[in-house]
Design a protein around this motif. Structure first.
Motif, mmCIF file in Angstrom:
data_model
loop_
_atom_site.group_PDB
_atom_site.id
_atom_site.type_symbol
_atom_site.label_atom_id
_atom_site.label_comp_id
_atom_site.label_asym_id
_atom_site.label_seq_id
_atom_site.Cartn_x
_atom_site.Cartn_y
_atom_site.Cartn_z
ATOM 1 N N ILE A 70 -3.704 5.491 9.720
ATOM 2 C CA ILE A 70 -4.254 6.558 8.881
ATOM 3 C C ILE A 70 -3.858 7.939 9.418
ATOM 4 O O ILE A 70 -3.397 8.799 8.645
ATOM 5 N N GLY A 73 -0.347 8.496 8.385
ATOM 6 C CA GLY A 73 -0.225 8.825 6.973
ATOM 7 C C GLY A 73 -0.510 10.293 6.713
ATOM 8 O O GLY A 73 0.186 10.950 5.931
ATOM 9 N N VAL A 74 -1.536 10.814 7.391
ATOM 10 C CA VAL A 74 -1.861 12.231 7.256
ATOM 11 C C VAL A 74 -0.724 13.096 7.806
ATOM 12 O O VAL A 74 -0.310 14.088 7.184
ATOM 13 N N ASP A 77 2.260 13.225 5.484
ATOM 14 C CA ASP A 77 2.030 14.035 4.289
ATOM 15 C C ASP A 77 1.872 15.523 4.596
ATOM 16 O O ASP A 77 1.951 16.356 3.692
ATOM 17 N N LEU A 215 -2.694 18.073 1.124
ATOM 18 C CA LEU A 215 -3.589 16.952 1.391
ATOM 19 C C LEU A 215 -4.998 17.463 1.626
ATOM 20 O O LEU A 215 -5.217 18.342 2.453
ATOM 21 N N PHE A 220 -7.853 12.058 0.523
ATOM 22 C CA PHE A 220 -7.862 11.045 1.583
ATOM 23 C C PHE A 220 -8.943 10.002 1.318
ATOM 24 O O PHE A 220 -8.700 8.791 1.382
ATOM 25 N N ILE A 354 0.376 11.717 -2.159
ATOM 26 C CA ILE A 354 -0.166 11.266 -0.861
ATOM 27 C C ILE A 354 0.294 9.834 -0.588
ATOM 28 O O ILE A 354 -0.476 8.976 -0.153
ATOM 29 N N VAL A 357 -0.497 8.469 3.068
ATOM 30 C CA VAL A 357 -1.831 7.937 3.350
ATOM 31 C C VAL A 357 -2.047 6.597 2.659
ATOM 32 O O VAL A 357 -2.595 5.658 3.251
ATOM 33 N N SER A 358 -1.616 6.467 1.414
ATOM 34 C CA SER A 358 -1.862 5.231 0.670
ATOM 35 C C SER A 358 -1.114 4.040 1.279
ATOM 36 O O SER A 358 -1.672 2.945 1.416
ATOM 37 N N ALA A 361 -2.687 3.114 4.691
ATOM 38 C CA ALA A 361 -3.935 2.357 4.591
ATOM 39 C C ALA A 361 -3.654 0.859 4.517
ATOM 40 O O ALA A 361 -4.300 0.048 5.200
#
Length: 428
Positions: A70, A73-74, A77, A215, A220, A354, A357-358, A361
């Motif tokens: 996670i 992912g942040v 992005d 973001l 999120f 995003i 992030v997806s 996850a």
């Protein structure tokens, strides 16, 4: 008109250069992911550790990888793929060198932890780059090609690694890999660009940073509260966790103990499963994009993957005829690649801006399974007493079979996207 055409051609060529450098770093990811099983005996002898401790040492990579998804992912992005991959690859190189130098098991754990944290950034950043530099209808195919290329590292971590360790020792091998990783980090920094506009005016034919929505905490949370995100999470956990448990941790020792194979011969069988995953990653992705369906190929190949585990666990009490092992393990690897489509689904049921992030996850699920399942199997092997080798591994691999059953059932809950982003329609 001519100027625009040249820009598109330049962007098209440069995207493959970026992808190639990132794919090279992804080869390192797979090498470390699969290497522990082949050097198991060397590590247990060098550090005087039990099967459980060895499994935990191998799982340290996966715990770190899982926890980082996670945040990665942040970072993908917001901070961008270039900085994220460069920093992570440097950390992985340092961790590999430390692992090779470690005088005791504690520093070996630390080295493995640094490697896991470092390489955890690569795949999600590649998916982010693909979502920006490639067309939407190419996403699943490119994800598969990326997995195929990364699995070359898995190939290196089987028979070639066994030969390298025999020739140069496991310590020297891991230190050399660490130095090579640092060189790859330099290439990443010099070549990767997050958006076509950053590659210069001639390549500015695609998406740019200004088009990427900032973001927010709300977006999120939206990914994590989207019920369509989670079937792919558990699918990846069950499929990849079981695959890694066999090919990366316990499969080689199973083949040596149950069939009386040498280490090199057993590693060849694990190599066949790795090749199967490589081929499956490409073909399943291509099939999905061509027929414009995610769920249909997932159902077909997912149930075949379940069948391969049923054969491994239940035929002849957990000892299938040796003559069918090569095709069985190839199909196991091939059909395990079904999980590749879960990344495309995650991207297509969530806001496109995003994608990092997806996909991160869902990626977390795979490494949760890859961390827990081998450790659970290791604990069983340490505690089981008085069982013949065949019965021992039959019981051990039952955990893998159950995980695959859960993953297969989750396919039924996957939302069919038709290979396009349906996030807006899901909100209605």
């Amino acid at each position: 008109m001519n100027s625009n055409s040249n820009a598109v051609k330049t962007a098209g060529a440069y995207r493959w250069l970026i992808w190639s450098v990132m794919a090279l770093s992804y080869i390192v990811v797979f090498f470390h992911r699969m290497a522990a099983g082949v050097v198991r005996d060397d590590l247990m002898e060098a550090f005087h550790i039990s099967a459980t401790t060895f499994a935990n040492l191998g799982a340290t990579y996966f715990y770190a990888y899982m926890i980082m998804q996670i945040p990665v992912g942040v970072l993908a992005d917001t901070w961008g793929a270039r900085k994220t991959v460069t920093a992570g690859t440097v950390l992985a190189g340092i961790g590999s060198i430390l692992f090779g130098l470690a005088p005791g098991v504690l520093l070996a754990f630390l080295g493995r932890l640094l490697v896991g944290i470092g390489v955890s950034v690569v795949f999600v950043c590649i998916l982010k780059i693909i979502s920006v530099w490639f067309r939407p209808e190419e996403f699943s195919t490119m994800s598969g090609i990326t997995s195929f290329t990364g699995n070359l590292g898995g190939v290196l971590a089987q028979t070639p690694l066994a030969l390298m360790v025999a020739a140069f020792t496991w310590r020297n091998t891991f230190m050399a890999i660490g130095l090579a990783t640092l060189l790859i980090a330099l290439l990443c920094y010099l070549i990767i660009r997050d958006y076509p506009a950053e590659a210069g005016p001639a390549a500015a034919g695609g998406k740019n940073k200004a088009q990427a929505e900032k973001l927010t905490a709300a977006s999120f949370i939206q990914v994590l509260t989207n019920r369509h995100t989670w079937p792919g999470f558990f699918l990846f956990a069950g499929f990849f966790g079981s695959y890694v448990s066999f090919t990366g941790t316990w499969g080689v020792t199973y083949l040596m103990s149950v069939y009386g194979m040498s280490k090199n011969a057993a590693a060849n069988y694990a190599l066949v499963a790795t090749i199967g995953l490589m081929v499956g990653s490409v073909l399943i992705g291509v099939i999905s994009d061509r027929i414009q369906s995610r769920k249909k190929p997932m159902l077909l190949f997912g149930f075949i993957y379940l069948a391969t585990w049923a054969l491994l666990v239940f035929v002849n009490g957990g000892k299938p005829p040796e003559g069918i092992l090569y095709p069985l393990l190839f199909m196991m690897g091939f059909c395990c690649a079904t999980f590749i489509l879960s990344f495309a689904v995650a991207k297509e049921v969530n806001p496109p801006q995003i994608a990092g992030v997806s996909t991160a996850a869902v990626n977390t699920g795979g490494f949760l399974g890859a961390a827990l399942l081998p450790a659970i199997m290791g604990m069983y092997l340490d505690r089981a007493e008085g069982l013949a080798a065949t019965a021992l591994y039959h019981n051990t691999f039952m955990y893998g079979f159950i995980a695959v059953v859960i993953g297969t059932l989750c396919i039924l809950l996957i939302k069919e996207t038709g290979c396009k982003n349906i996030w807006q329609s899901l909100r209605k």
